[in-house]
Design an enzyme around this catalytic site. Sequence first.
Site, short mmCIF file in Angstrom:
data_model
loop_
_atom_site.label_atom_id
_atom_site.label_comp_id
_atom_site.label_asym_id
_atom_site.label_seq_id
_atom_site.Cartn_x
_atom_site.Cartn_y
_atom_site.Cartn_z
N SER A 7 15.85 6.88 -6.40
CA SER A 7 17.12 6.22 -6.09
C SER A 7 16.88 4.72 -6.01
CB SER A 7 17.68 6.74 -4.77
OG SER A 7 16.86 6.34 -3.69
N THR A 8 17.93 3.96 -6.04
CA THR A 8 17.80 2.50 -6.05
C THR A 8 17.20 1.96 -4.76
OG1 THR A 8 20.07 2.36 -5.26
CG2 THR A 8 19.71 2.20 -7.64
#
Length: 550
Positions: free
Chosen positions: A18-19
């Site tokens: 995920s970011t």
Amino acid sequence: MPQKKKNSIKAAIYIRVSTVEQSDNDFSSLDGQLNQCKTWIDQKNILGGIDGKQIANYEIYKDTKSGKDLNRPGIERLIKDAKNGKIDLLVVTKIDRVSRSLQDFLSLIAELEKNDVNIAVVTQEIDTSSPAGKALQRMLLVFAEFERDMVSERTKEKRLETIKAGLWPGGFQILGYDLEDQKLILNENEAELVNNIYNRYLKIKSASKVAKSLNKDNFRNKQWITKKGNSRGGGKFHKKSVLTILKNHIYIGKYEFDGEVYDGKHEQIIDEALFDQVQALINQNSAKPKSNISSDTPAVLTNICTCGFCRNGMTVSGTTNRHNKKYYYYKCTQKNNEGISEGHNPKDLPVQTLDNFVYRTLVLLLKEPELLKAMKKRIKYEGADRIKEIQKSITQCQNLLKSKNKDKTNTLKLLTDNASTSLKETYQSQLESIVLEIEERENEVEFLNEQLLKLKNQSPVNTSEYKKVLQDFANRYQGNDVEIKRDLTKVLVKNVESFVNQDTNDGTIEIQYIADKRLEGDWKEIKDTKNANSLSKVRTFGTLGSPGRI
């Protein structure tokens, strides 16, 4: 017919970060996950495979998005390939790489099982080809979701404890205070403005009008410098920002959290009696039924009328005179929200005047014998232009694929030559990145070819339908309600743009029709126009019947 027995297994490796995750962690970086999965496949094949079948090849699917739901390109492509029988086994490092939601994960599992796809979780020793593996998989996911909820709950609890201690819980800084060590310190100048806003609202009784008056007087919202030295805030006021200030319990020395109010340690700006008075007025205004202006008015040009000065759309507003007669106007949304600003004071245009002008120009335009021909040409040329664009994109992708395949060959040779050196992992990583990019470009080319085929197979323009609409336009327009008028107008008009200035009460109206024909008229002449014969002074641009023009 019985299905042909498979002699090997086609695997799908799914990797995700995920970011917000750190990519240097062994089990959350894309490279780390990929190596784990490939090692597991190699070990399985060395030990005889799965049920005596070797994992012959694998496809890599990756995402760089949060795992809170399944709306991810990699997952969507994986599901599509599973339905098409391209996958027998999904290999992941951990269950939460696929999804952090039990419901979403079980939904995906059901879809994969329906297509005879098993799942192997390499670091948790789960293989759904066995009943025990399926049970363990569900148990681990329950705990993963529980952990996620606990993190969320702990964050909420920490925020609540900070508020209970009377300290600032974080977020954007607010007008009236400066921030020092989680404490709100009164800013005298800004506090005076906050008081001003509360008193203006009691007097004007409208948040949007308060915003306009503040902007007119050159007031601006809170501005501050972040820890990294970046400037934030300082923008104009809007209805929403004014209401946020008016409803904020911070200004009476308190914090509101989850429906409860707690005492703060900061100095209050607004007297509680004034605050309560303002809340009562907000509730009173909120209770008033609001009609949908654009649908309840006779305005025909909604959604196609724009302000030429700022390029924003124009909304419709109404006013009633002392004889209880209703008048409607097209108003620039920026001016409506922020008020007049330097160099920006577009005129509010009477709906009836502008609608009638546009209608009369259309009636004259429809008498042109070349109109239908030009419409057909425009549609043809638009389709041809789009085909050229797609073909150009396909060529670019194919050229890039040639380059990447050459890089792949060179990197593979370097990897082979350095198989026993310290550079092996570097070249291995480079090769994997190149392979992923090649796959993405190949998918893009496939998609573009599908779009190209659709365009080439499009049905020709239905001339009779267009001709019927043009011939019956005037009758249909005059004999129908406003919704029909809007639909008919949008068939022929792309945009109506106003360059009329309120201060000078002059300017032009520009109409852009289909196929790029434009018409420009002076507002002073338009508002005095009573019949179609007086349109002789409007200026038109575009050659009838030419490609792309009417």
